[in-house]
Design a protein around this motif. Structure first.
Motif, PDB file in Angstrom:
ATOM      1  N   HIS A 132     -46.813 -11.016  19.863  1.00  0.00           N
ATOM      2  CA  HIS A 132     -47.532 -11.502  18.550  1.00  0.00           C
ATOM      3  C   HIS A 132     -47.896 -10.748  17.068  1.00  0.00           C
ATOM      4  CE1 HIS A 132     -51.874 -10.847  19.227  1.00  0.00           C
ATOM      5  NE2 HIS A 132     -51.581 -11.144  19.941  1.00  0.00           N
ATOM      6  N   HIS A 187     -48.251  -5.445  26.531  1.00  0.00           N
ATOM      7  CA  HIS A 187     -49.459  -5.398  25.506  1.00  0.00           C
ATOM      8  C   HIS A 187     -51.045  -4.691  25.979  1.00  0.00           C
ATOM      9  CE1 HIS A 187     -52.996  -7.951  23.528  1.00  0.00           C
ATOM     10  NE2 HIS A 187     -51.870  -8.333  23.271  1.00  0.00           N
ATOM     11  N   ASP A 246     -53.143  -5.025  19.250  1.00  0.00           N
ATOM     12  CA  ASP A 246     -52.984  -6.575  19.777  1.00  0.00           C
ATOM     13  C   ASP A 246     -51.822  -7.009  19.412  1.00  0.00           C
ATOM     14  OD1 ASP A 246     -53.829  -8.912  20.654  1.00  0.00           O
ATOM     15  OD2 ASP A 246     -55.510  -8.686  19.562  1.00  0.00           O
ATOM     16  N   GLY A 247     -51.084  -7.405  20.336  1.00  0.00           N
ATOM     17  CA  GLY A 247     -49.678  -7.866  19.268  1.00  0.00           C
ATOM     18  C   GLY A 247     -48.767  -7.467  19.248  1.00  0.00           C
ATOM     19  N   HIS A 275     -53.031 -15.052  27.252  1.00  0.00           N
ATOM     20  CA  HIS A 275     -51.912 -14.304  25.909  1.00  0.00           C
ATOM     21  C   HIS A 275     -50.437 -15.705  26.296  1.00  0.00           C
ATOM     22  CE1 HIS A 275     -53.351 -10.032  26.058  1.00  0.00           C
ATOM     23  NE2 HIS A 275     -53.625 -10.934  27.126  1.00  0.00           N
ATOM     24  N   GLU A 299     -51.304 -16.387  17.580  1.00  0.00           N
ATOM     25  CA  GLU A 299     -51.725 -15.978  19.173  1.00  0.00           C
ATOM     26  C   GLU A 299     -52.901 -16.477  19.114  1.00  0.00           C
ATOM     27  OE1 GLU A 299     -53.245 -14.440  23.190  1.00  0.00           O
ATOM     28  OE2 GLU A 299     -53.527 -13.994  21.010  1.00  0.00           O
ATOM     29  N   GLU A 300     -53.872 -15.903  17.817  1.00  0.00           N
ATOM     30  CA  GLU A 300     -54.750 -15.653  18.121  1.00  0.00           C
ATOM     31  C   GLU A 300     -56.152 -16.758  17.916  1.00  0.00           C
ATOM     32  OE1 GLU A 300     -56.379 -12.829  18.940  1.00  0.00           O
ATOM     33  OE2 GLU A 300     -55.020 -11.282  18.819  1.00  0.00           O
ATOM     34  N   GLN A 336     -56.678  -4.742  26.253  1.00  0.00           N
ATOM     35  CA  GLN A 336     -58.111  -5.224  25.891  1.00  0.00           C
ATOM     36  C   GLN A 336     -59.134  -5.071  26.628  1.00  0.00           C
ATOM     37  OE1 GLN A 336     -55.779  -8.777  24.322  1.00  0.00           O
ATOM     38  NE2 GLN A 336     -56.259  -8.272  21.765  1.00  0.00           N
TER      39      GLN A 336
END
Ligand SMILES: [Zn+2]
Length: 422
Positions: A87, A194, A98-99, A361, A130-131, A197
């Motif tokens: 994303h 990805h 992130d993404g 995800h 996505e978030e 995290q």
């Protein structure tokens, strides 16, 4: 064999990281990165990635849900296609990886092909959302791929009263064409790189992880009801203290989670009323977030935590109310793809580690329709959703190697037949 020599892979990895940092400058906020669904900064992001994708020999479009799609044709017409991506939206005050990292690894894989065509086409996808930051609803982009971006969702509004539908039109896209964003029947699979995290890969000293599944989630709200009263005049044995009851339960949540391997349970928010220093709390709201790879274990533990809360309130003369906010089942990644990733990592000469993703995800949404799998890259310090989010250059090198081996394996004979779901 598609593998590049070491120096070129390293140069590609450095380019990926530099590009991630460049895209992080496209933001709604000054001085930090925030890129929500179809904000003006997303247009800049699309422009840059489109230039890279075009140079790598792919045709780029933006679908009606705002997803950027770069198609790299196969060696023959009407061949099936492989989806690679992640994303492009971010949380507020985000990091650079992130993404975005997953999208740029996919772009770099196309570049590494140097025009060589495979038995399948490759669709590089940058999902629009996505978030869940702007509309409180995550996965807007990938939902369109599986045909779940319906009217009810399109009518959701952000804090300024703008609906998803209006945001799409404002960006110059046509909401009525959303059905055309759905996955085509010729899609073989979806693969996503990805950042982890979390701290697991770092704690194991590993650069890459193979995601076997995405944990299911239960979210609940518990309300502990006691009796507010004077903090000075009410003796300890005559109190009905809602905070003390909630606190006992919160510790029990932690203990119970620790006694179930792989389970994570979090009480992330508590609210006490009336909320004064000199008043015994009469009412406490506490949230519970519970995740595990097995839906059976998650359900059993949720029941256990409810029973523990009931036992605690009964013993303390309190009462309890509770509400289920979300129950989402675990999603398994495709076992064949998981094995292929394991094989690709083995070929890079690195140790394989299979793991469950505690976070949701896009791969979880795509898995409803096509075989899907993910590869995690170590998150230094376990840090994400923060400007301090980073990646190790060595891990990006490994990810690229892994990706090239994967494409090589997937291009080998008979594979497409195995992967096509009837
Ligand atoms: Zn992400």
């Amino acid at each position: 064999m598609l593998l590049l020599e070491n120096a070129r892979i390293r140069a590609q990895a450095e380019k990926i990281v530099a590009r991630c940092k460049r895209l992080a400058t496209f933001s709604e906020d000054v001085g930090s990165t925030r890129r929500t669904f179809l904000c003006p900064a997303m247009r800049d992001c699309h422009r840059e990635i489109t230039a890279w994708l075009n140079a790598a020999g792919s045709d780029v479009t933006v679908d009606a849900a705002g997803n950027l799609r770069g198609f790299y044709a196969a060696e023959r017409r009407n061949a099936p296609r492989l989806l690679l991506g992640s994303h492009l939206d971010t949380v507020p005050n985000a990091g650079a990886y992130d993404g975005v990292l997953g999208v740029l690894i996919a772009v770099a894989l196309l570049e590494a092909l140097e025009g060589k065509r495979l038995p399948f086409g490759i669709d590089v996808v940058g999902f629009s959302e996505e978030e869940g930051v702007r509309f409180g609803t995550p996965f807007i982009g990938s939902r369109a791929f599986v045909g779940r971006l319906d009217d009810e969702l399109l009518n959701r509004r952000d804090v300024n009263g703008i609906s998803i539908r209006a945001a799409i039109e404002d960006f110059g896209l046509k909401a009525p064409e959303i059905a055309r964003a759905a996955l085509s029947d010729d899609t073989l699979a979806y693969l996503e790189f990805h950042i982890e995290q979390g701290p697991v890969l770092e704690s194991l000293g590993l650069g890459l992880g193979i995601v076997e599944g995405i944990a299911g989630q239960t979210r609940m709200e518990f309300i502990f009801l006691g009796r507010s009263n004077h903090a000075g005049t009410t003796p300890m044995h005559l109190r009905y203290d809602a905070i003390a009851g909630a606190a006992e339960w919160i510790v029990a949540v932690e203990q119970t989670a620790k006694s179930h391997p792989g389970l994570v349970a979090t009480v992330g928010r508590i609210e006490a009323a009336p909320g004064a220093t000199n008043v015994i709390a009469g009412n406490v709201r506490a949230t519970l977030d519970l995740r595990h790879e097995s839906d059976e274990v998650r359900g059993r533990v949720a029941d256990m935590l409810v029973r523990q809360a009931e036992e605690i309130v009964a013993r303390r003369g309190l009462s309890l109310r509770r509400k289920l906010l979300l129950s989402q089942n675990a999603v398994a990644m495709d076992p064949f793809l998981v094995d292929q990733i394991a094989e690709a990592i083995r070929r890079t000469g690195h140790q394989q580690h299979r793991m469950v993703s505690g976070a949701g995800h896009d791969a979880m949404i795509l898995a409803e329709k096509v075989p899907a799998a993910m590869i995690f890259l170590r998150s230094p310090g376990g840090i994400s959703h923060d400007p301090a989010e980073s990646v190790e250059m060595e891990d990006v090198v490994k990810a690229l190697e892994c990706g090239l081996y994967l494409l090589d394996q997937l291009a080998s004979s008979g594979l497409q037949k195995r992967m096509c779901r009837a």
